[in-house]
Design an enzyme around this catalytic site. Structure first.
Site, PDB file in Angstrom:
ATOM      1  N   LYS A   1       5.339 -11.324   8.353  1.00 42.40           N
ATOM      2  CA  LYS A   1       6.030 -10.309   9.180  1.00 42.40           C
ATOM      3  C   LYS A   1       6.656 -10.723  10.270  1.00 42.40           C
ATOM      4  CE  LYS A   1       4.404  -6.043   6.728  1.00 42.40           C
ATOM      5  NZ  LYS A   1       3.763  -4.951   6.717  1.00 42.40           N
TER       6      LYS A   1
ATOM      7  N   SER B   1       6.905   4.343   3.665  1.00 37.77           N
ATOM      8  CA  SER B   1       6.494   3.119   4.477  1.00 37.77           C
ATOM      9  C   SER B   1       5.555   3.790   5.401  1.00 37.77           C
ATOM     10  CB  SER B   1       7.528   2.410   5.054  1.00 37.77           C
ATOM     11  OG  SER B   1       7.062   1.570   5.944  1.00 37.77           O
TER      12      SER B   1
ATOM     13  N   SER C   1       3.878   2.420   7.911  1.00 35.53           N
ATOM     14  CA  SER C   1       4.208   1.794   9.367  1.00 35.53           C
ATOM     15  C   SER C   1       5.507   2.545   9.636  1.00 35.53           C
ATOM     16  CB  SER C   1       4.180   0.452   9.550  1.00 35.53           C
ATOM     17  OG  SER C   1       5.230  -0.169   8.735  1.00 35.53           O
TER      18      SER C   1
ATOM     19  N   THR D   1       8.933  -1.451   7.767  1.00 36.63           N
ATOM     20  CA  THR D   1       8.968  -2.475   6.501  1.00 36.63           C
ATOM     21  C   THR D   1      10.170  -2.680   6.268  1.00 36.63           C
ATOM     22  OG1 THR D   1       6.659  -1.860   5.605  1.00 36.63           O
ATOM     23  CG2 THR D   1       7.903  -2.951   4.369  1.00 36.63           C
TER      24      THR D   1
ATOM     25  N   GLY E   1       0.799  -1.070   0.060  1.00 37.08           N
ATOM     26  CA  GLY E   1      -0.045   0.034   0.070  1.00 37.08           C
ATOM     27  C   GLY E   1       0.832   1.251  -0.110  1.00 37.08           C
ATOM     28  N   SER E   2       2.057   1.148   0.500  1.00 36.81           N
ATOM     29  CA  SER E   2       2.913   2.326   0.307  1.00 36.81           C
ATOM     30  C   SER E   2       3.766   2.508  -0.931  1.00 36.81           C
ATOM     31  CB  SER E   2       4.022   2.258   1.620  1.00 36.81           C
ATOM     32  OG  SER E   2       3.329   2.213   2.651  1.00 36.81           O
TER      33      SER E   2
ATOM     34  N   ARG F   1      -2.833   0.604   3.516  1.00 36.00           N
ATOM     35  CA  ARG F   1      -3.550   0.979   2.173  1.00 36.00           C
ATOM     36  C   ARG F   1      -4.870   1.786   2.250  1.00 36.00           C
ATOM     37  NH1 ARG F   1      -5.160  -3.679   4.402  1.00 36.00           N
ATOM     38  NH2 ARG F   1      -7.105  -4.596   4.368  1.00 36.00           N
TER      39      ARG F   1
ATOM     40  N   HIS G   1       1.044  -9.829 -26.737  1.00 33.92           N
ATOM     41  CA  HIS G   1       2.073 -10.466 -27.393  1.00 33.92           C
ATOM     42  C   HIS G   1       2.205 -11.950 -26.616  1.00 33.92           C
ATOM     43  CE1 HIS G   1       3.405  -7.265 -29.857  1.00 33.92           C
ATOM     44  NE2 HIS G   1       2.915  -6.459 -29.100  1.00 33.92           N
TER      45      HIS G   1
ATOM     46  N   GLU H   1      -6.207  -7.789  -0.833  1.00 33.96           N
ATOM     47  CA  GLU H   1      -6.264  -7.525   0.556  1.00 33.96           C
ATOM     48  C   GLU H   1      -7.562  -7.280   1.069  1.00 33.96           C
ATOM     49  OE1 GLU H   1      -2.894  -5.262   2.154  1.00 33.96           O
ATOM     50  OE2 GLU H   1      -2.405  -4.786  -0.023  1.00 33.96           O
TER      51      GLU H   1
END
Ligand code: F6R
Length: 316
Positions: free
Chosen positions: A312, A80, A82, A85, A37-38, A132, A219, A203
């Site tokens: 995480k 980021s 938060s 990350t 989301g960042s 997000r 293609h 998400e």
């Protein structure tokens, strides 16, 4: 429900940040770094800077390592929400070793601590959101840094004015997508937003979704449509923009025709608005609501992303 509240208020996230504007030509190149989301913020900025005719290279990175050509006199913009990350922090650490110029954008966390300690420019966005759902804040901060501040008020107004229509269209699209794997096709101008559709559907709606981009998909991807079992599992969305290259617009029309011949009804969308920025954010806001309504249809709470949290945690 929090997600609904945040989405209803999303237009008001767009507004100019009072920051000193960066002169891009002062650097040999720009790297945006961010995940999920960042990370989308860097993808959108790369597109806007290139459309503005920026002559220095612009890279949007989703990962741990800077490209080898990013050296002193380059600028790293690390985003980021938060601030914690690990991939994004890793790019900051690498940029410190290579002596790049660094700007950090977050709502706090380690990124703020590093910026404080090292004296890097830091732009703070409001805390308390899921990353997000803070897209408008982060994009506004970074667009302001790069001199796109004036567009932000127009984006907000455009989203506010079209909100009810966007919600209604989104509701109808979510109904159509139910029980299918959504496949979102973008164009060179809508690519970051097609990717945002994918990630928001992943998400928020907790389902698979894939994306491909014109003209490249002409293609390879299109051959996959030969298989009726595969194509009938999917529902297709095509996002394009009136400013796309005329041959790309022609290719959108051809794609639509091929789909119809196969008995498929793709949802073909252009954003509403005077500028590219307004139209892209129209499509992004539409997708926020599509993924919200699709979550509702499937009976999911759009907010938790348990598996991301688990991964995480396992990496700690
Ligand atoms: C969660 C979300 C994720 C995060 C990603 C990176 O709402 O959107 O995609 O954005 O895990 O975390 P941050 O944004 O804090 O750097």
């Amino acid at each position: 429900m929090k997600a609904k509240e945040w989405l209803n208020a999303m237009p008001s996230q767009f507004g100019t940040y009072d920051v000193d504007v960066i002169s891009v030509e002062d650097y040999k190149g720009i790297v945006f770094s961010g995940m999920g989301g960042s990370g989308i913020v860097g993808d959108v900025l790369k597109l806007l800077l290139e459309r503005r005719g920026t002559e220095v290279p612009v890279v949007s990175l989703h990962g741990y390592e800077l490209p080898p050509y990013a050296k002193q006199d380059w600028l790293l913009v690390a985003v980021s929400y938060s601030g914690n990350t690990e991939e994004t922090i890793s790019t900051v650490q690498e940029a410190m070793q290579r002596r790049l110029n660094i700007i950090c954008v977050s709502s706090g966390g380690k990124l703020e601590e590093i910026a404080d300690k090292e004296g890097f420019r830091f732009v703070s966005v409001p805390p308390g959101y899921a990353p997000r759902y803070a897209f408008g804040f982060m994009l506004s901060a970074v667009m302001s840094l790069f001199g796109f501040g004036r567009s932000l008020e127009k984006i907000r107004k455009n989203l506010d004015e079209n909100k009810e229509e966007i919600k209604e269209t989104a509701y109808n699209i979510a109904q159509v997508l139910q029980n299918y794997i959504p496949i979102v096709y973008g164009t060179p101008l809508t690519e970051p937003i097609a990717f945002r559709w994918k990630t928001q559907i992943n998400e928020n709606s907790k389902t698979l979704c894939y994306t491909a981009v014109l003209p490249e998909l002409h293609h390879n991807e299109v051959v996959g449509l030969d298989n009726p079992i595969a194509r009938n599992l999917c529902h297709f969305i095509i996002l394009h923009d009136p400013e796309d290259h005329p041959r790309v617009i022609k290719r959108v029309e051809i794609t639509e025709k091929i789909f119809k011949e196969l008995g498929l009804s793709p949802v073909v969308l252009r954003g509403k608005g005077e500028s590219l920025e307004e139209r892209l954010m129209y499509l992004a806001y539409l997708e926020d609501w599509v993924s919200f309504y699709l979550a509702d249809i499937y009976g999911y709470d759009p907010l938790p992303v348990k598996i991301i949290d688990r991964i995480k945690e396992s990496l700690k």
